[in-house]
Write a protein that holds these residues in place. Structure first.
Motif, mmCIF file in Angstrom:
data_model
loop_
_atom_site.group_PDB
_atom_site.id
_atom_site.type_symbol
_atom_site.label_atom_id
_atom_site.label_comp_id
_atom_site.label_asym_id
_atom_site.label_seq_id
_atom_site.Cartn_x
_atom_site.Cartn_y
_atom_site.Cartn_z
ATOM 1 N N ALA A 77 -14.561 44.825 25.595
ATOM 2 C CA ALA A 77 -15.020 45.854 26.513
ATOM 3 C C ALA A 77 -15.700 47.003 25.770
ATOM 4 O O ALA A 77 -16.611 47.611 26.296
ATOM 5 N N ALA A 78 -15.242 47.276 24.554
ATOM 6 C CA ALA A 78 -15.850 48.356 23.774
ATOM 7 C C ALA A 78 -17.217 47.962 23.222
ATOM 8 O O ALA A 78 -17.987 48.826 22.824
ATOM 9 N N GLN A 79 -17.525 46.675 23.240
ATOM 10 C CA GLN A 79 -18.755 46.207 22.626
ATOM 11 C C GLN A 79 -19.884 45.952 23.616
ATOM 12 O O GLN A 79 -20.963 45.527 23.221
ATOM 13 N N THR A 80 -19.653 46.194 24.893
ATOM 14 C CA THR A 80 -20.694 45.962 25.884
ATOM 15 C C THR A 80 -20.579 46.984 27.005
ATOM 16 O O THR A 80 -19.498 47.495 27.271
ATOM 17 N N GLN A 81 -21.678 47.235 27.656
ATOM 18 C CA GLN A 81 -21.647 48.123 28.818
ATOM 19 C C GLN A 81 -21.559 47.328 30.111
ATOM 20 O O GLN A 81 -21.562 47.904 31.194
ATOM 21 N N ASP A 82 -21.478 46.009 29.991
ATOM 22 C CA ASP A 82 -21.411 45.153 31.176
ATOM 23 C C ASP A 82 -20.029 45.133 31.816
ATOM 24 O O ASP A 82 -19.891 44.727 32.963
ATOM 25 N N VAL A 83 -19.017 45.537 31.092
ATOM 26 C CA VAL A 83 -17.648 45.542 31.622
ATOM 27 C C VAL A 83 -17.423 46.833 32.396
ATOM 28 O O VAL A 83 -17.664 47.928 31.892
ATOM 29 N N LYS A 84 -16.972 46.692 33.623
ATOM 30 C CA LYS A 84 -16.769 47.860 34.490
ATOM 31 C C LYS A 84 -15.300 48.264 34.609
ATOM 32 O O LYS A 84 -14.988 49.320 35.132
ATOM 33 N N GLY A 85 -14.409 47.415 34.138
ATOM 34 C CA GLY A 85 -12.985 47.707 34.187
ATOM 35 C C GLY A 85 -12.210 46.542 33.619
ATOM 36 O O GLY A 85 -12.755 45.461 33.392
ATOM 37 N N LEU A 86 -10.930 46.759 33.368
ATOM 38 C CA LEU A 86 -10.072 45.729 32.795
ATOM 39 C C LEU A 86 -8.857 45.493 33.684
ATOM 40 O O LEU A 86 -8.245 46.454 34.169
ATOM 41 N N ILE A 87 -8.504 44.241 33.857
ATOM 42 C CA ILE A 87 -7.251 43.871 34.499
ATOM 43 C C ILE A 87 -6.473 43.079 33.465
ATOM 44 O O ILE A 87 -6.910 42.010 33.032
ATOM 45 N N LEU A 88 -5.355 43.629 33.031
ATOM 46 C CA LEU A 88 -4.522 43.007 32.006
ATOM 47 C C LEU A 88 -3.265 42.468 32.679
ATOM 48 O O LEU A 88 -2.440 43.237 33.165
ATOM 49 N N MET A 89 -3.138 41.163 32.705
ATOM 50 C CA MET A 89 -1.995 40.518 33.364
ATOM 51 C C MET A 89 -1.117 39.872 32.299
ATOM 52 O O MET A 89 -1.566 38.974 31.588
ATOM 53 N N GLY A 90 0.125 40.332 32.192
ATOM 54 C CA GLY A 90 1.026 39.777 31.195
ATOM 55 C C GLY A 90 0.467 39.932 29.795
ATOM 56 O O GLY A 90 0.564 39.026 28.973
ATOM 57 N N ALA A 91 -0.128 41.078 29.512
ATOM 58 C CA ALA A 91 -0.809 41.321 28.236
ATOM 59 C C ALA A 91 0.161 41.839 27.191
ATOM 60 O O ALA A 91 0.886 42.804 27.431
ATOM 61 N N ASN A 92 0.126 41.199 26.026
ATOM 62 C CA ASN A 92 1.009 41.676 24.956
ATOM 63 C C ASN A 92 0.456 42.943 24.325
ATOM 64 O O ASN A 92 -0.744 43.164 24.274
ATOM 65 N N SER A 93 1.369 43.763 23.862
ATOM 66 C CA SER A 93 1.006 44.992 23.168
ATOM 67 C C SER A 93 1.589 44.992 21.758
ATOM 68 O O SER A 93 1.286 45.873 20.968
ATOM 69 N N ARG A 94 2.414 43.994 21.476
ATOM 70 C CA ARG A 94 3.062 43.873 20.173
ATOM 71 C C ARG A 94 2.461 42.702 19.417
ATOM 72 O O ARG A 94 1.783 41.866 19.993
ATOM 73 N N PRO A 95 2.728 42.631 18.115
ATOM 74 C CA PRO A 95 2.174 41.530 17.331
ATOM 75 C C PRO A 95 2.592 40.160 17.882
ATOM 76 O O PRO A 95 3.739 39.956 18.277
ATOM 77 N N MET A 96 1.625 39.231 17.885
ATOM 78 C CA MET A 96 1.863 37.908 18.451
ATOM 79 C C MET A 96 3.017 37.187 17.764
ATOM 80 O O MET A 96 3.801 36.493 18.416
ATOM 81 N N GLU A 97 3.143 37.359 16.452
ATOM 82 C CA GLU A 97 4.222 36.666 15.755
ATOM 83 C C GLU A 97 5.597 37.145 16.228
ATOM 84 O O GLU A 97 6.550 36.369 16.314
ATOM 85 N N ASP A 98 5.697 38.425 16.579
ATOM 86 C CA ASP A 98 6.962 38.945 17.097
ATOM 87 C C ASP A 98 7.280 38.323 18.459
ATOM 88 O O ASP A 98 8.434 37.981 18.744
ATOM 89 N N LEU A 99 6.257 38.166 19.279
ATOM 90 C CA LEU A 99 6.452 37.530 20.587
ATOM 91 C C LEU A 99 6.845 36.069 20.435
ATOM 92 O O LEU A 99 7.723 35.583 21.154
#
Length: 173
Positions: A1-23
């Motif tokens: 999203a930070a690399q394009t102006q084409d994205v108008k918003g984000l929907i994060l469903m079940g999105a991790n915020s911690r390192p994948m290895e910890d999950l």
């Protein structure tokens, strides 16, 4: 999203915020705790623990390790080490909707809490958790287990309504 102006918003469903290895480790420990673990399961948990330890110790000098760690190339792990999804999202000026299933054992309440605290100062961020939803956002009862994913089901209407509202208004009603 930070690399394009084409994205108008984000929907994060079940999105991790911690390192994948910890999950990964948390998930396998959760699953192994749901039944009396066989020696094979115990060995698998120990193997994942060793793999997670190895991931934590990776440096650029390990880039040529062709074996990877936990079945994933070293280059991928090293790239993830520099990525903080919450910090990245907080820098965006876009509307962001973060959704979480309270019965999700893959991406848990810990992750949702990190999203809410990390985006608390973002006026465009909205958050919603669903008490009966699993990682697939399908409602169920009791502890969620992989066998539940094989059952036919539908995303709850309330979740679809929240997503629709966000898409149409850039926020939740």
């Amino acid at each position: 999203a930070a690399q394009t102006q084409d994205v108008k918003g984000l929907i994060l469903m079940g999105a991790n915020s911690r390192p994948m290895e910890d999950l990964m480790l948390e998930q396998i420990e959760y699953l192994s705790s749901q039944e009396k673990p066989s020696p094979e399961i115990t060995n698998m948990v120990d193997s994942v623990r060793r793999g997670v330890k190895r991931v934590k110790e990776l440096t650029k000098e390990d880039m040529n390790d062709s074996m990877g760690v936990l079945g994933i190339p070293v280059s991928y792990w090293l790239d993830l080490k520099t990525y903080d999804p919450v910090k990245s999202a907080a820098q965006l000026k876009l509307p962001i909707l973060v959704l979480s299933g309270a019965r999700d054992y893959q991406v848990t309440e810990k992750d949702f809490s990190l999203w809410t605290s990390g985006l608390k100062d973002s006026p465009n961020a909205s958050f919603r958790t669903y008490p009966k939803a699993n990682h697939l956002f399908i409602n169920g009862e009791g502890k969620s287990l992989p066998a539940e994913y094989d059952l036919p089901g539908h995303v709850d209407k309330a979740i679809i309504d929240d997503i629709s509202s966000f898409i149409l208004n850039g926020k939740l009603n």
